[in-house]
Design a protein around this motif. Structure first.
Motif, mmCIF file in Angstrom:
data_model
loop_
_atom_site.group_PDB
_atom_site.id
_atom_site.type_symbol
_atom_site.label_atom_id
_atom_site.label_comp_id
_atom_site.label_asym_id
_atom_site.label_seq_id
_atom_site.Cartn_x
_atom_site.Cartn_y
_atom_site.Cartn_z
ATOM 1 N N THR A 132 0.882 -1.127 0.125
ATOM 2 C CA THR A 132 0.147 -0.179 0.001
ATOM 3 C C THR A 132 0.857 1.434 -0.090
ATOM 4 N N LEU A 133 0.986 2.245 -0.639
ATOM 5 C CA LEU A 133 1.409 3.484 -0.933
ATOM 6 C C LEU A 133 0.512 4.812 -1.427
ATOM 7 N N TYR A 134 1.103 5.796 -0.180
ATOM 8 C CA TYR A 134 0.184 7.454 0.483
ATOM 9 C C TYR A 134 1.276 8.038 -0.431
ATOM 10 N N ARG A 135 0.055 8.596 -0.986
ATOM 11 C CA ARG A 135 0.778 10.169 -1.743
ATOM 12 C C ARG A 135 -0.161 11.103 -1.276
ATOM 13 N N PHE A 136 0.433 12.262 -1.065
ATOM 14 C CA PHE A 136 0.030 13.231 -0.451
ATOM 15 C C PHE A 136 -0.847 14.227 -1.803
ATOM 16 N N CYS A 137 -1.702 14.551 -2.102
ATOM 17 C CA CYS A 137 -2.606 15.954 -2.898
ATOM 18 C C CYS A 137 -2.891 16.605 -3.137
ATOM 19 N N GLY A 138 -3.042 17.426 -1.065
ATOM 20 C CA GLY A 138 -3.644 17.684 -0.744
ATOM 21 C C GLY A 138 -5.852 18.408 -0.986
ATOM 22 N N GLU A 139 -6.517 19.538 -0.542
ATOM 23 C CA GLU A 139 -7.763 19.448 -1.231
ATOM 24 C C GLU A 139 -7.396 19.760 -1.961
ATOM 25 N N ARG A 140 -7.183 20.484 -3.483
ATOM 26 C CA ARG A 140 -7.407 20.360 -4.732
ATOM 27 C C ARG A 140 -7.362 19.390 -5.313
ATOM 28 N N CYS A 141 -7.312 17.764 -5.438
ATOM 29 C CA CYS A 141 -7.137 16.666 -5.287
ATOM 30 C C CYS A 141 -8.229 16.330 -5.079
ATOM 31 N N SER A 142 -9.651 16.515 -4.057
ATOM 32 C CA SER A 142 -10.157 15.453 -3.681
ATOM 33 C C SER A 142 -11.064 15.930 -4.598
ATOM 34 N N ASP A 143 -11.705 16.839 -5.979
ATOM 35 C CA ASP A 143 -12.259 16.464 -6.224
ATOM 36 C C ASP A 143 -12.619 16.110 -7.839
ATOM 37 N N HIS A 144 -11.579 15.557 -8.059
ATOM 38 C CA HIS A 144 -11.062 15.110 -9.490
ATOM 39 C C HIS A 144 -10.885 13.625 -9.392
ATOM 40 N N ILE A 145 -11.458 12.742 -10.700
ATOM 41 C CA ILE A 145 -10.328 11.990 -10.796
ATOM 42 C C ILE A 145 -9.107 11.450 -11.619
ATOM 43 N N HIS A 146 -8.219 10.966 -10.610
ATOM 44 C CA HIS A 146 -6.736 9.999 -11.094
ATOM 45 C C HIS A 146 -6.838 8.892 -12.397
ATOM 46 N N LEU A 147 -5.575 9.978 -13.408
ATOM 47 C CA LEU A 147 -5.583 8.763 -13.809
ATOM 48 C C LEU A 147 -3.552 7.981 -13.427
ATOM 49 N N GLN A 148 -3.379 6.404 -12.580
ATOM 50 C CA GLN A 148 -1.988 6.107 -12.205
ATOM 51 C C GLN A 148 -1.459 5.848 -13.600
ATOM 52 N N CYS A 149 -0.250 5.377 -13.943
ATOM 53 C CA CYS A 149 0.290 4.275 -14.645
ATOM 54 C C CYS A 149 1.201 3.298 -13.896
ATOM 55 N N GLU A 150 0.001 1.881 -13.574
ATOM 56 C CA GLU A 150 1.234 1.166 -13.555
ATOM 57 C C GLU A 150 2.425 1.151 -13.855
ATOM 58 N N ARG A 151 3.313 1.697 -14.454
ATOM 59 C CA ARG A 151 4.753 1.124 -14.451
ATOM 60 C C ARG A 151 4.944 2.333 -13.958
ATOM 61 N N CYS A 152 5.440 3.707 -14.091
ATOM 62 C CA CYS A 152 6.474 4.370 -13.642
ATOM 63 C C CYS A 152 5.249 5.221 -12.494
ATOM 64 N N GLY A 153 4.576 4.896 -11.746
ATOM 65 C CA GLY A 153 3.963 5.821 -10.955
ATOM 66 C C GLY A 153 3.086 7.184 -11.510
#
Ligand SMILES: [Zn+2]
Ligand SMILES: [Zn+2]
Length: 127
Positions: free
Chosen positions: A66-87
């Motif tokens: 399990t990995l955690y990444r901080f994104c702050g308030e600004r990231c609470s309202d949209h969807i994220h795409l994450q690359c499975e190779r480089c993260g």
């Protein structure tokens, strides 16, 4: 005066926000904060709390950790795409998020939780 619990949470917040694009395990965070007097249990509890507030994105690493990444308030309202190779994390804007939410809601009135939605794939650089 700030309470002990608030102090511990703010130390955690500061630590994470100074590393905005780094993926960390709870163990790494706990090890880094131990010298500052933040207890391990407090780290785990507050990671969950910050995740609940949408300030942290949780994801699975290559070995299933399990990995955690901080994104702050600004990231609470949209969807994220994450690359499975480089993260690498791509942030959809609000309009794009609304478009996806609209598609999803036509299926059984499904209400999308954008805060926690991560779409996995391979980024342009890694393809
Ligand atoms: Zn974001
Ligand atoms: Zn990539």
């Amino acid at each position: 005066m700030r309470s002990y619990a608030t102090e511990q949470r703010s130390l955690l917040s500061d630590y994470l926000s100074s590393r905005p694009d780094v993926y960390l395990t709870a163990m790494e965070v706990a090890n880094a904060l131990e010298p500052k007097g933040v207890s391990r249990s407090s780290v785990y509890r507050n990671l969950l709390a910050l995740e609940g507030q949408g300030q942290i994105v949780r994801s699975a690493g290559p070995k299933g950790e399990t990995l955690y990444r901080f994104c702050g308030e600004r990231c609470s309202d949209h969807i994220h795409l994450q690359c499975e190779r480089c993260g690498r994390l791509v942030h959809l804007d609000e309009e794009e998020t609304r478009a996806v939410a609209a598609i999803v809601s036509t299926r059984d009135g499904f209400e999308l939780d954008a805060t926690r939605t991560v779409i996995y794939g391979i980024c342009e650089d890694c393809r």
